[in-house]
Write a protein that holds these residues in place. Structure first.
Motif, PDB file in Angstrom:
ATOM      1  N   PRO A  67      34.298  44.911  50.016  1.00 26.58           N
ATOM      2  CA  PRO A  67      33.323  44.286  50.784  1.00 26.58           C
ATOM      3  C   PRO A  67      32.603  43.302  50.004  1.00 26.58           C
ATOM      4  O   PRO A  67      32.393  43.512  48.716  1.00 26.58           O
ATOM      5  N   GLU A  68      32.284  42.219  50.694  1.00 26.45           N
ATOM      6  CA  GLU A  68      31.383  41.168  50.045  1.00 26.45           C
ATOM      7  C   GLU A  68      30.241  41.770  49.561  1.00 26.45           C
ATOM      8  O   GLU A  68      29.552  42.954  50.190  1.00 26.45           O
ATOM      9  N   GLY A  69      29.607  41.620  48.511  1.00 27.27           N
ATOM     10  CA  GLY A  69      28.343  42.207  47.888  1.00 27.27           C
ATOM     11  C   GLY A  69      28.796  43.043  46.795  1.00 27.27           C
ATOM     12  O   GLY A  69      27.878  43.512  45.798  1.00 27.27           O
ATOM     13  N   THR A  70      29.963  43.498  46.672  1.00 27.98           N
ATOM     14  CA  THR A  70      30.595  44.235  45.527  1.00 27.98           C
ATOM     15  C   THR A  70      30.495  43.390  44.183  1.00 27.98           C
ATOM     16  O   THR A  70      31.064  42.278  44.381  1.00 27.98           O
ATOM     17  N   THR A  71      29.774  43.862  43.016  1.00 30.79           N
ATOM     18  CA  THR A  71      29.877  42.773  41.940  1.00 30.79           C
ATOM     19  C   THR A  71      30.815  43.080  40.741  1.00 30.79           C
ATOM     20  O   THR A  71      30.798  42.094  40.081  1.00 30.79           O
ATOM     21  N   PRO A  90      36.536  39.382  46.764  1.00 33.95           N
ATOM     22  CA  PRO A  90      35.414  38.483  47.264  1.00 33.95           C
ATOM     23  C   PRO A  90      34.723  37.659  46.112  1.00 33.95           C
ATOM     24  O   PRO A  90      34.518  38.106  45.010  1.00 33.95           O
ATOM     25  N   ASP A  91      33.992  36.674  46.587  1.00 39.15           N
ATOM     26  CA  ASP A  91      33.276  35.804  45.834  1.00 39.15           C
ATOM     27  C   ASP A  91      31.984  36.265  44.936  1.00 39.15           C
ATOM     28  O   ASP A  91      31.403  35.923  43.999  1.00 39.15           O
ATOM     29  N   SER A  92      31.782  37.557  45.800  1.00 39.17           N
ATOM     30  CA  SER A  92      30.491  38.449  45.014  1.00 39.17           C
ATOM     31  C   SER A  92      30.866  39.101  43.652  1.00 39.17           C
ATOM     32  O   SER A  92      30.054  39.314  42.946  1.00 39.17           O
ATOM     33  N   GLY A 113      38.167  35.682  43.505  1.00 35.90           N
ATOM     34  CA  GLY A 113      37.077  34.852  43.750  1.00 35.90           C
ATOM     35  C   GLY A 113      36.621  33.973  42.724  1.00 35.90           C
ATOM     36  O   GLY A 113      36.808  33.948  41.472  1.00 35.90           O
ATOM     37  N   SER A 115      33.482  33.657  41.787  1.00 35.98           N
ATOM     38  CA  SER A 115      32.336  34.104  41.097  1.00 35.98           C
ATOM     39  C   SER A 115      32.830  34.903  39.609  1.00 35.98           C
ATOM     40  O   SER A 115      32.025  35.339  38.568  1.00 35.98           O
TER      41      SER A 115
END
Length: 173
Positions: A67-71, A90-92, A113, A115
């Protein structure tokens, strides 16, 4: 509200075709999904669920949703998930841990991603079906043996942002 799935919880559930494991689950017992041969598992918390999962789970995972928000993708997070075929980070996400996707032999493509700044040692080592990689423009380091033994790899574009490539990072590709 579920926080753990016990040993053999769903063993031999041959009619079970899919399951989504919620963010709240932090541990999965041994053989929790043993003999669930047609099961697709979606993990909503990629950084923690598999770190404390029983070995049998690794061979059952076919579908991973990060999920988006996973760092971060933790060390060993998807270690030996041999049935996973593709994944988009994802980008996060800012880092991919050591051995994160080690020996995911069916993984054929990966998108990293924008980031992500570091790819850990052995992160994609022995992903023998991996044929293409897209690395985001923020990656500055690729760890030792990161893509070691990715024998199916035919092309990769390394962005200008990379300043460090570890020992044998692309050996036997």
């Amino acid at each position: 509200s579920v926080t753990s799935i016990g040993s053999q919880a769903f063993q031999s559930c041959s009619n079970l075709s899919s399951i989504t494991i919620p963010d709240s689950v932090t541990s999965i017992g041994s053989y929790a999904f043993r003999y669930c041969n047609a099961l697709s598992i979606t993990l909503n918390n990629a950084s923690t669920n598999l770190n404390s999962a029983g070995y049998d789970l690794y061979n059952r995972v076919t579908n991973i949703t990060i999920p988006e928000g996973t760092t971060e993708i933790a060390d060993y997070a998807f270690y030996r998930c041999s049935n996973v075929t593709s994944i988009t980070i994802p980008d996060s996400v800012t880092s991919i841990g050591n051995y994160a996707f080690y020996n995911c032999t069916s993984l054929s493509s990966i998108t990293i991603g924008d980031s992500v700044t570091s790819i850990g040692s052995y992160a994609f080592s022995s992903c023998t079906s991996l044929s293409s990689i897209t690395i985001g423009d923020s990656v500055t380091s690729i760890g030792d043996y990161a893509f070691y033994n990715c024998s199916g790899l035919s092309s990769i574009t390394i962005p200008d942002s990379v300043i460090s490539i570890g020992s044998q990072a692309f050996y036997n590709c």
